[in-house]
Every structure is written in C-alpha cells, then in structure tokens.
Design a protein around this motif. Structure first.
Motif, PDB file in Angstrom:
ATOM      1  N   UNK A   4       0.807  -1.218   0.000  1.00 58.91           N
ATOM      2  CA  UNK A   4       0.000   0.000   0.000  1.00 58.91           C
ATOM      3  C   UNK A   4       0.841   1.271   0.000  1.00 58.91           C
ATOM      4  N   UNK A   5       2.072   1.181   0.544  1.00 58.69           N
ATOM      5  CA  UNK A   5       2.920   2.364   0.549  1.00 58.69           C
ATOM      6  C   UNK A   5       3.851   2.287  -0.650  1.00 58.69           C
ATOM      7  N   UNK A   6       4.579   3.375  -0.867  1.00 56.86           N
ATOM      8  CA  UNK A   6       5.565   3.379  -1.944  1.00 56.86           C
ATOM      9  C   UNK A   6       6.852   2.703  -1.484  1.00 56.86           C
ATOM     10  N   UNK A   7       6.915   2.360  -0.195  1.00 53.66           N
ATOM     11  CA  UNK A   7       8.169   1.862   0.359  1.00 53.66           C
ATOM     12  C   UNK A   7       8.306   0.350   0.280  1.00 53.66           C
ATOM     13  N   UNK A   8       9.554  -0.090   0.119  1.00 52.30           N
ATOM     14  CA  UNK A   8       9.830  -1.526   0.180  1.00 52.30           C
ATOM     15  C   UNK A   8       9.659  -2.020   1.610  1.00 52.30           C
ATOM     16  N   UNK A   9       9.195  -3.249   1.738  1.00 51.69           N
ATOM     17  CA  UNK A   9       9.042  -3.871   3.053  1.00 51.69           C
ATOM     18  C   UNK A   9      10.394  -4.484   3.437  1.00 51.69           C
ATOM     19  N   UNK A  10      10.897  -4.198   4.654  1.00 49.00           N
ATOM     20  CA  UNK A  10      12.235  -4.679   5.019  1.00 49.00           C
ATOM     21  C   UNK A  10      12.247  -6.133   5.483  1.00 49.00           C
ATOM     22  N   UNK A  11      11.553  -6.955   4.729  1.00 41.72           N
ATOM     23  CA  UNK A  11      11.555  -8.394   4.979  1.00 41.72           C
ATOM     24  C   UNK A  11      11.572  -9.060   3.615  1.00 41.72           C
ATOM     25  N   UNK A  12      12.543  -9.959   3.415  1.00 48.38           N
ATOM     26  CA  UNK A  12      12.766 -10.481   2.073  1.00 48.38           C
ATOM     27  C   UNK A  12      13.118 -11.957   2.120  1.00 48.38           C
ATOM     28  N   UNK A  13      13.206 -12.535   0.926  1.00 47.61           N
ATOM     29  CA  UNK A  13      13.648 -13.923   0.792  1.00 47.61           C
ATOM     30  C   UNK A  13      14.922 -13.963  -0.041  1.00 47.61           C
ATOM     31  N   UNK A  14      15.736 -14.959   0.242  1.00 42.37           N
ATOM     32  CA  UNK A  14      16.882 -15.324  -0.592  1.00 42.37           C
ATOM     33  C   UNK A  14      16.628 -16.771  -0.981  1.00 42.37           C
ATOM     34  N   UNK A  15      16.561 -17.059  -2.278  1.00 42.81           N
ATOM     35  CA  UNK A  15      16.280 -18.424  -2.730  1.00 42.81           C
ATOM     36  C   UNK A  15      17.496 -18.967  -3.483  1.00 42.81           C
ATOM     37  N   UNK A  16      18.143 -19.970  -2.885  1.00 44.37           N
ATOM     38  CA  UNK A  16      19.278 -20.633  -3.526  1.00 44.37           C
ATOM     39  C   UNK A  16      18.711 -21.717  -4.439  1.00 44.37           C
ATOM     40  N   UNK A  17      18.841 -21.515  -5.748  1.00 47.11           N
ATOM     41  CA  UNK A  17      18.345 -22.486  -6.727  1.00 47.11           C
ATOM     42  C   UNK A  17      19.502 -23.415  -7.060  1.00 47.11           C
ATOM     43  N   UNK A  18      19.277 -24.713  -6.892  1.00 49.42           N
ATOM     44  CA  UNK A  18      20.389 -25.662  -7.003  1.00 49.42           C
ATOM     45  C   UNK A  18      19.902 -27.009  -7.519  1.00 49.42           C
ATOM     46  N   UNK A 102      15.775 -19.708   1.607  1.00 46.43           N
ATOM     47  CA  UNK A 102      15.068 -20.867   1.057  1.00 46.43           C
ATOM     48  C   UNK A 102      15.969 -21.566   0.050  1.00 46.43           C
ATOM     49  N   UNK A 103      15.707 -22.817  -0.175  1.00 44.36           N
ATOM     50  CA  UNK A 103      16.372 -23.548  -1.230  1.00 44.36           C
ATOM     51  C   UNK A 103      15.342 -24.053  -2.224  1.00 44.36           C
ATOM     52  N   UNK A 104      15.729 -24.117  -3.483  1.00 39.42           N
ATOM     53  CA  UNK A 104      14.872 -24.668  -4.529  1.00 39.42           C
ATOM     54  C   UNK A 104      15.696 -25.682  -5.308  1.00 39.42           C
ATOM     55  N   UNK A 105      15.333 -26.966  -5.150  1.00 43.92           N
ATOM     56  CA  UNK A 105      16.097 -28.039  -5.789  1.00 43.92           C
ATOM     57  C   UNK A 105      15.452 -28.441  -7.103  1.00 43.92           C
ATOM     58  N   UNK A 106      16.177 -28.241  -8.205  1.00 41.33           N
ATOM     59  CA  UNK A 106      15.723 -28.659  -9.534  1.00 41.33           C
ATOM     60  C   UNK A 106      16.512 -29.900  -9.946  1.00 41.33           C
ATOM     61  N   UNK A 107      15.928 -30.773 -10.751  1.00 33.83           N
ATOM     62  CA  UNK A 107      16.615 -32.026 -11.100  1.00 33.83           C
ATOM     63  C   UNK A 107      17.933 -31.817 -11.825  1.00 33.83           C
ATOM     64  N   UNK A 108      17.990 -30.789 -12.673  1.00 31.66           N
ATOM     65  CA  UNK A 108      19.246 -30.493 -13.372  1.00 31.66           C
ATOM     66  C   UNK A 108      19.251 -29.026 -13.786  1.00 31.66           C
TER      67      UNK A 108
END
Length: 151
Positions: A4-18, A102-108
């Motif tokens: 609702x605001x123009x501001x970024x929310x100071x809570x985020x994700x980091x997703x390691x794709x592997x 977070x981690x995201x495991x893909x087959x290859x």
C-alpha cells in the motif's frame, strides 16, 4: 499486488536455486557488472506468506515455476544493514532488512528467462565457485551451507 505504501518492506527472501549435484544458479544484477546473486526479493505486502514471496520472486526473476516439494525453508534468518544507496526505497528510519533463506532443488540445470530490467546474465556453477562469485556475504554463506540441505 504491490504494498500500500511506496516503500519496500524490510523483509525479504533469498532463494538458492540448485541441483542435487550442488550446481547453483546465479543471476547478475542489471547495471552492476559482476554483482552475481541468488534470487532475492522483498514481500509485496506485509501479510504475504514467505513461501509465496519465494515462489513469486523465483518466477519473476527466472521464469521457473517450482512444483510442490521443490521449495524448502532452510530456517535461516539474516538481519543486515540496508546499503545506504538503497535506503531511500524504505520508509524513513528503516535501516535493517530481515532475509529468510530458502532452497529450490531442480533435477538439473535449466535455461532461465531473466527479467531484463533486473538482471542481465545467468550461469550455473559448482556451489563453491558460486559462493566465491556472490557479492553478498550472506548469499555466499547460504550457498556454502547447501550440502547439509541436500536430502
């Protein structure tokens, strides 16, 4: 929906794709040559579940649509100072961000579709080389933890 605001929310994700073989996807930030990173992004709304943030950011930044069970909450939280050059994006007085890993495991390894205004290049690297290539310390640390999250 944007928040609702123009501001970024100071809570985020980091997703390691592997992959199960510890190959890691890195993407390069637009306009900052050599700034390689995993998928990252802030919540869109304060009540957006982190799982949803992670799925949305993966899709927005790579075009990958994870299937059920591929996305794993690593239970790691990094709290860090927001870089001064990016502080204007946040509400006045906000100087720290909380990042959930977070981690995201893909087959290859697969080809990805970048969002051109955000990223200019992508590569798959063995996890140690990927950690070395990251500009963010917390990103590098998360990638080095990868072996313990491989089922």
């Amino acid at each position: 929906a944007m928040n609702d605001t123009a501001y970024k929310i100071p809570e985020s994700v980091l997703v390691v794709i592997h992959t199960p073989r510890l190959e890691v996807l890195l993407i390069e930030r637009t306009g900052t040559s050599g700034m390689w990173q995993s998928v990252t992004g802030a919540k869109d709304t304060f009540d957006e579940p982190l799982h949803q943030t992670a799925l949305r950011e993966v899709y927005e930044e790579t075009g990958i649509v994870p299937t059920a069970g591929q996305l794993q909450d690593w239970g790691i939280c990094n709290v860090y100072d927001i870089y001064p050059i990016w502080r204007h994006r946040y509400a006045p007085g906000v100087t720290r961000n909380t990042e959930h890993v977070w981690g995201l495991c893909l087959p290859q390894p697969c080809a990805v579709t970048l969002s051109p205004h955000e990223h200019t290049a992508w590569q798959w690297l063995p996890h140690r080389a990927a950690a070395d290539a990251c500009f963010s310390g917390s990103n590098a640390e998360a990638i080095l933890l990868l072996p313990r999250f491989i089922a």
